[in-house]
Write a protein that holds these residues in place. Sequence first.
Motif, PDB file in Angstrom:
ATOM      1  N   ALA A  97       4.207  11.162  -6.194  1.00  0.00           N
ATOM      2  CA  ALA A  97       3.431  10.497  -5.561  1.00  0.00           C
ATOM      3  C   ALA A  97       3.320   8.969  -6.062  1.00  0.00           C
ATOM      4  CB  ALA A  97       2.012  10.737  -5.357  1.00  0.00           C
ATOM      5  N   ILE A  98       3.169   8.885  -7.435  1.00  0.00           N
ATOM      6  CA  ILE A  98       3.240   7.734  -8.098  1.00  0.00           C
ATOM      7  C   ILE A  98       4.655   7.024  -8.165  1.00  0.00           C
ATOM      8  CG2 ILE A  98       3.255   6.600 -10.558  1.00  0.00           C
ATOM      9  CD1 ILE A  98       0.921   8.552 -11.153  1.00  0.00           C
ATOM     10  N   ALA A  99       5.718   7.830  -8.247  1.00  0.00           N
ATOM     11  CA  ALA A  99       7.104   7.039  -8.134  1.00  0.00           C
ATOM     12  C   ALA A  99       7.403   6.710  -6.871  1.00  0.00           C
ATOM     13  CB  ALA A  99       8.100   8.197  -8.538  1.00  0.00           C
ATOM     14  N   GLU A 137       0.905  -2.029  -4.036  1.00  0.00           N
ATOM     15  CA  GLU A 137      -0.110  -1.557  -4.956  1.00  0.00           C
ATOM     16  C   GLU A 137      -0.762  -2.728  -5.581  1.00  0.00           C
ATOM     17  OE1 GLU A 137      -1.548   1.522  -5.915  1.00  0.00           O
ATOM     18  OE2 GLU A 137      -0.173   1.989  -3.898  1.00  0.00           O
ATOM     19  N   ALA A 138       0.183  -3.982  -6.007  1.00  0.00           N
ATOM     20  CA  ALA A 138      -0.296  -5.238  -6.358  1.00  0.00           C
ATOM     21  C   ALA A 138      -1.267  -5.798  -5.602  1.00  0.00           C
ATOM     22  CB  ALA A 138       0.914  -6.250  -6.836  1.00  0.00           C
ATOM     23  N   LEU A 181      -4.615  -4.020  -5.610  1.00  0.00           N
ATOM     24  CA  LEU A 181      -5.381  -4.278  -6.652  1.00  0.00           C
ATOM     25  C   LEU A 181      -5.993  -5.746  -6.637  1.00  0.00           C
ATOM     26  CD1 LEU A 181      -3.113  -2.835  -9.698  1.00  0.00           C
ATOM     27  CD2 LEU A 181      -5.460  -2.102  -8.839  1.00  0.00           C
ATOM     28  N   ARG A 182      -5.444  -6.784  -5.914  1.00  0.00           N
ATOM     29  CA  ARG A 182      -5.838  -7.902  -5.854  1.00  0.00           C
ATOM     30  C   ARG A 182      -6.885  -7.970  -4.767  1.00  0.00           C
ATOM     31  NH1 ARG A 182      -0.359  -9.522  -6.098  1.00  0.00           N
ATOM     32  NH2 ARG A 182       0.001  -9.447  -3.772  1.00  0.00           N
ATOM     33  N   TRP A 183      -6.852  -7.235  -3.947  1.00  0.00           N
ATOM     34  CA  TRP A 183      -7.879  -6.700  -3.012  1.00  0.00           C
ATOM     35  C   TRP A 183      -9.272  -6.269  -3.670  1.00  0.00           C
ATOM     36  CZ3 TRP A 183     -10.985  -2.611  -1.113  1.00  0.00           C
ATOM     37  CH2 TRP A 183     -11.638  -3.073  -0.230  1.00  0.00           C
ATOM     38  N   ILE A 184      -8.832  -5.236  -4.475  1.00  0.00           N
ATOM     39  CA  ILE A 184     -10.168  -4.696  -5.183  1.00  0.00           C
ATOM     40  C   ILE A 184     -10.887  -5.536  -6.138  1.00  0.00           C
ATOM     41  CG2 ILE A 184     -10.541  -2.843  -7.033  1.00  0.00           C
ATOM     42  CD1 ILE A 184      -8.329  -1.105  -5.660  1.00  0.00           C
ATOM     43  N   GLU A 185      -9.901  -6.403  -6.821  1.00  0.00           N
ATOM     44  CA  GLU A 185     -10.476  -7.439  -7.755  1.00  0.00           C
ATOM     45  C   GLU A 185     -11.450  -8.225  -6.934  1.00  0.00           C
ATOM     46  OE1 GLU A 185      -7.174  -8.693  -9.942  1.00  0.00           O
ATOM     47  OE2 GLU A 185      -7.172  -7.028 -11.194  1.00  0.00           O
ATOM     48  N   SER A 186     -10.585  -8.948  -5.901  1.00  0.00           N
ATOM     49  CA  SER A 186     -11.723  -9.772  -5.094  1.00  0.00           C
ATOM     50  C   SER A 186     -12.862  -9.271  -4.705  1.00  0.00           C
ATOM     51  CB  SER A 186     -10.576 -10.380  -3.925  1.00  0.00           C
ATOM     52  OG  SER A 186     -10.582  -9.429  -2.978  1.00  0.00           O
ATOM     53  N   VAL A 187     -12.959  -7.998  -4.216  1.00  0.00           N
ATOM     54  CA  VAL A 187     -14.040  -7.362  -3.695  1.00  0.00           C
ATOM     55  C   VAL A 187     -15.176  -7.230  -4.694  1.00  0.00           C
ATOM     56  CG1 VAL A 187     -15.303  -5.312  -2.737  1.00  0.00           C
ATOM     57  CG2 VAL A 187     -13.016  -6.200  -1.854  1.00  0.00           C
TER      58      VAL A 187
END
Length: 72
Positions: free
Chosen positions: A42-44, A51-52, A55-61
């Motif tokens: 799944a990771i591969a 994914e980037a 992560l940007r969305w998670i950081e902004s929230v």
Amino acid sequence: MPSVRNQQRAHETEVADALRPEIRAALPDVSDPEVKARIAKAIAAMDPDVEAESLRWIESVSLFDNEDRDLE
């Protein structure tokens, strides 16, 4: 012999306990080689750009929810 009031309280407690939902989570054993292989596959298959962006969305929230924290 219990009083009627005590019996009523006991019954109310039993009813309240019965109405509480029970949550059970079945989690895979991450030490199992088959599970490890499934996770690695799944990771591969992940798209690095997606994914980037995630992560940007998670950081902004996170910043929105924690406006008072120190920014680095």
